[in-house]
Design a protein around this motif. Structure first.
Motif, PDB file in Angstrom:
ATOM      1  N   ALA A  39       5.975 -27.799   2.307  1.00 51.50           N
ATOM      2  CA  ALA A  39       6.595 -29.349   2.605  1.00 51.50           C
ATOM      3  C   ALA A  39       7.469 -29.425   3.031  1.00 51.50           C
ATOM      4  CB  ALA A  39       6.734 -29.956   1.427  1.00 51.50           C
ATOM      5  N   VAL A  40       8.393 -28.797   3.270  1.00 51.42           N
ATOM      6  CA  VAL A  40       9.087 -29.026   4.289  1.00 51.42           C
ATOM      7  C   VAL A  40       9.040 -28.684   5.591  1.00 51.42           C
ATOM      8  CG1 VAL A  40      11.666 -28.928   5.299  1.00 51.42           C
ATOM      9  CG2 VAL A  40      11.263 -28.333   2.882  1.00 51.42           C
ATOM     10  N   LEU A  41       8.225 -27.655   6.548  1.00 45.83           N
ATOM     11  CA  LEU A  41       8.132 -28.258   7.421  1.00 45.83           C
ATOM     12  C   LEU A  41       6.533 -29.099   8.288  1.00 45.83           C
ATOM     13  CD1 LEU A  41       7.319 -25.975   9.801  1.00 45.83           C
ATOM     14  CD2 LEU A  41       5.814 -24.870   9.097  1.00 45.83           C
ATOM     15  N   ILE A  42       5.748 -28.999   7.084  1.00 47.66           N
ATOM     16  CA  ILE A  42       4.724 -30.072   6.577  1.00 47.66           C
ATOM     17  C   ILE A  42       5.908 -31.697   7.476  1.00 47.66           C
ATOM     18  CG2 ILE A  42       2.608 -31.886   5.331  1.00 47.66           C
ATOM     19  CD1 ILE A  42       1.985 -29.609   4.800  1.00 47.66           C
ATOM     20  N   ALA A  43       7.247 -32.190   6.082  1.00 50.71           N
ATOM     21  CA  ALA A  43       7.513 -33.213   6.591  1.00 50.71           C
ATOM     22  C   ALA A  43       8.348 -33.528   7.708  1.00 50.71           C
ATOM     23  CB  ALA A  43       8.344 -33.328   5.326  1.00 50.71           C
ATOM     24  N   ILE A  44       8.875 -32.605   8.341  1.00 52.12           N
ATOM     25  CA  ILE A  44       9.028 -32.801   9.536  1.00 52.12           C
ATOM     26  C   ILE A  44       8.557 -32.721  10.775  1.00 52.12           C
ATOM     27  CG2 ILE A  44      10.473 -30.874  11.397  1.00 52.12           C
ATOM     28  CD1 ILE A  44      11.503 -29.451   9.045  1.00 52.12           C
ATOM     29  N   PHE A  50      13.626 -42.301   7.469  1.00 51.53           N
ATOM     30  CA  PHE A  50      14.434 -41.748   6.064  1.00 51.53           C
ATOM     31  C   PHE A  50      13.925 -40.407   6.459  1.00 51.53           C
ATOM     32  CE2 PHE A  50      13.714 -39.214   2.571  1.00 51.53           C
ATOM     33  CZ  PHE A  50      14.141 -38.906   1.916  1.00 51.53           C
ATOM     34  N   LEU A  51      13.002 -39.283   6.929  1.00 49.64           N
ATOM     35  CA  LEU A  51      12.931 -38.644   7.711  1.00 49.64           C
ATOM     36  C   LEU A  51      13.832 -38.058   8.578  1.00 49.64           C
ATOM     37  CD1 LEU A  51       9.251 -37.245   7.202  1.00 49.64           C
ATOM     38  CD2 LEU A  51      10.927 -37.087   5.941  1.00 49.64           C
ATOM     39  N   VAL A  56      18.410 -33.166   9.175  1.00 49.93           N
ATOM     40  CA  VAL A  56      19.749 -31.512   9.855  1.00 49.93           C
ATOM     41  C   VAL A  56      19.458 -30.968   7.819  1.00 49.93           C
ATOM     42  CG1 VAL A  56      21.942 -30.923   9.756  1.00 49.93           C
ATOM     43  CG2 VAL A  56      20.627 -32.858  10.671  1.00 49.93           C
ATOM     44  N   VAL A  57      19.152 -32.041   7.341  1.00 53.78           N
ATOM     45  CA  VAL A  57      19.294 -30.849   5.740  1.00 53.78           C
ATOM     46  C   VAL A  57      17.908 -30.378   5.411  1.00 53.78           C
ATOM     47  CG1 VAL A  57      19.153 -31.924   3.296  1.00 53.78           C
ATOM     48  CG2 VAL A  57      20.929 -33.477   4.778  1.00 53.78           C
ATOM     49  N   LEU A  58      16.606 -30.744   6.053  1.00 55.95           N
ATOM     50  CA  LEU A  58      15.249 -30.046   6.062  1.00 55.95           C
ATOM     51  C   LEU A  58      15.581 -29.244   6.975  1.00 55.95           C
ATOM     52  CD1 LEU A  58      13.115 -33.360   6.083  1.00 55.95           C
ATOM     53  CD2 LEU A  58      13.436 -31.735   4.180  1.00 55.95           C
TER      54      LEU A  58
END
Length: 590
Positions: A39-44, A50-51, A56-58
């Motif tokens: 999910a994090v990989l897709i969000a990046i 917001f993203l 950095v956190v992701l």
């Protein structure tokens, strides 16, 4: 994060590995981690305000999860041994030679038992001829699992082998037959050529100790070095001189580069760099990809890629990238002592070398530059690695500081001389005068190292060190840099507070351990040992005094360093003793 993004991400990757090693996530929890990482990989990949703020956190979360996932697959292995009987006729091939014992030659190899292939430690009787890499071998063997330690202070050999993906120890009888292999890989051919070079060194007319030194310093083979020489290098703090590390790789790279620029025109100078890097990788493959060798090769490559691209090289980027690539291949390497010491030494040099160099007079001469840099680099590496050295080995000699100052400046000459000797021997070229000169030089070197090792009053052993103390000493080393660069009250108070914190932790740990009373029974071979500890004193009763040296090394010294014991005594226990009564309690020695 902006200055060292790769280093910080690799730190989170390492934290993920440590977290998985301690917590051992499995089942639903592990699949949840995979889902979160996906999910994090897709969000990046998406673009939003917001993203962008949380990217950095992701990324840190992604690297942390990746460390967990990779370490899970590196530690999950099917237990093949449970389906095997103890005695089997097995076929095997060797992949690496290890240090011999009194009775056996040791190898690491792949053993085929039925349909199973086991990566195992092989014990071959000493009177069997040396095994090579171009044959399959077959023989009757006794398959066993290594025994877990009886007590927490003893070395956990089971865990050590498991981190090397080895679960079995296999003992062979003298009846071993061989058949030539027809499936040799390039790696096997390189190992065999190295094996041939080692045999040719054995036939060279130089002294035995010089032969073993030559094999260790260039071909990374320390399997036959006698115990006295190893002890000399350990006690003098010069064991790194034998290990193929950054110094060796840089010196050998410099040799190749020096020769190539004599034949390549100036406008093609960059090709000399590229060819030298290729030679370094061939050399690394020839001697086997150890942690320090691999780290040095990757860092050297990254450094010169920056140079060739006309960008400013960054040591921390190189260090982080090399660590990441090694751990991507095998996350278990993180727990290897050599890996930890190697990277910590480079970090120490990065952090302290330049500040310490400023304390010396101006380097307005080549010899001054070489001398001062040698001293500061050696001191920086020793300060940074000292906490881990004490934690793992529980010993330190102040003579090592002086020994490094004396020996290290000549290390480049010794390495070059040894490399030339090895090249001549490997090619079958024999120069009698060169052999005599090399033998003479190395004998003097070994005598000097032995002299340093004999300075016992500066050598301390059974030094206790726990994890909290290691972290506090590392903090002291970290805070040392600003004090050296700019000595003022603020920086000095920070350093003083860190030292006080270390002393508080150490005194507290000593008090905690000294309050304990403990009665233990141990076994080492056929010998039985009974011990009673009261406060900071312990008494050991030994059933067989002939094994006193081994018991001192494998039981008494580890126990004293673990329990923070300052005084111990050894007494004889009758070999016929079956039971011991202490404070109305009966202890069975069987």
């Amino acid at each position: 994060m902006k200055k060292q993004p790769l280093l910080i991400l690799v730190v989170f990757f390492i934290l993920g590995i440590v977290f998985q090693d301690k917590m051992v996530l499995a089942g639903a929890a592990f699949y949840l981690v995979i889902g979160v990482c996906f999910a994090v990989l897709i969000a990046i990949c998406f673009h939003s305000y917001f993203l962008h703020k949380t990217k950095v956190v992701l990324l840190a979360l992604l690297f942390f999860g990746t460390g967990i996932i990779l370490h899970h697959y590196n530690t999950s292995a099917e237990d093949v041994y449970s389906s095997l009987s103890k005695k089997e006729t097995v076929t095997f091939k060797i992949s690496q030679k290890l240090n011999s014992t009194e009775k056996y030659k040791k190898y690491e190899g792949i053993v085929q038992v039925g349909n199973a292939n086991l990566n195992s430690i092989l014990y071959i009787p000493k009177d069997v001829k040396e095994l090579d890499f171009i044959h399959y071998y077959k023989g009757e063997a006794y398959i066993t699992k290594p025994k877990a330690p009886e007590h927490d202070f003893q070395f956990n050999y089971v865990q050590y082998l498991k981190r090397k993906h080895i679960d079995e120890q296999i003992y062979f009888s003298k009846e071993i037959v061989s058949a030539e292999r027809n499936d040799l890989t390039l790696a096997d051919q390189l190992r065999q050529y190295r094996f041939t070079a080692l045999n040719r060194i054995d036939k060279t007319p130089i002294s035995e100790k010089t032969k073993e030194f030559l094999k260790g310093i260039i071909l990374a083979d320390r399997t036959e070095i006698d115990a006295g020489t190893v002890q000399d290098f350990n006690k003098s703090g010069l064991v790194h001189f034998l290990a193929i590390s950054g110094t060796h790789i840089v010196v050998i790279f410099g040799m190749f580069y020096f020769l190539l620029i004599r034949f390549i025109p100036l406008q093609f100078r960059k090709y000399a760099v590229i060819l030298s890097l290729v030679f370094i990788w061939l050399f690394a493959a020839f001697i086997g990809f150890g942690n320090s060798v691999l780290r040095s090769c990757i860092m050297l490559n990254v450094y010169f890629v920056f140079i060739l691209l006309q960008r400013k090289p960054d040591l921390l980027h190189s260090l982080a990238l090399s660590a990441f690539l090694i751990l991507m291949g095998d996350t278990q390497q993180l727990f290897d002592v050599g890996f930890q010491l190697s990277f910590l030494a480079v970090l120490g040099i990065y952090w302290l070398n330049q500040p310490l160099l400023k304390l010396f007079p101006k380097q307005d001469h080549y010899l001054k530059k070489i001398l001062f840099n040698t001293i500061t680099i050696s001191l920086s590496a020793q300060l940074a690695t000292l906490p881990l050295v004490l934690y793992y080995f529980h010993q330190f000699s102040f003579i090592s500081i002086i020994a490094n100052f004396v020996i290290v400046p000549f290390s480049e000459i010794i390495i070059v001389f040894s490399f030339i000797m090895t090249a001549f021997v490997a090619c079958g070229i024999d120069f009698g005068l060169l052999n005599k000169v090399y033998d003479f030089v190395i004998q003097i070197l070994l005598k000097v190292i032995h002299w340093f090792a004999e300075v016992d009053f500066l050598f301390f052993e059974n030094i206790s060190m726990n994890g909290f103390e290691v972290l506090s000493v590392l903090m002291i080393v970290y805070l040392l840099r600003p004090v050296v660069l700019k000595f003022n009250f603020k920086y000095m108070m920070r350093l003083t507070m860190a030292i006080i914190a270390f002393l508080m932790i150490r005194i507290g740990s000593n008090i905690f351990e000294n309050q304990k009373e403990e009665v233990l029974i141990y076994s080492l071979g056929k010998s039985k040992v009974f011990s009673v500890k009261r406060r900071d004193k312990v008494c050991f009763w030994i059933s067989d005094m002939e094994d006193k040296a081994k018991i001192l090394r494998y039981i008494i010294n580890p126990y004293c360093s673990s329990r923070r014991v300052d005084y111990f005594e050894i007494k004889s226990l009758p070999s016929s003793s079956q039971k011991v009564v202490f404070r109305d309690q009966v202890y069975d020695l069987k």
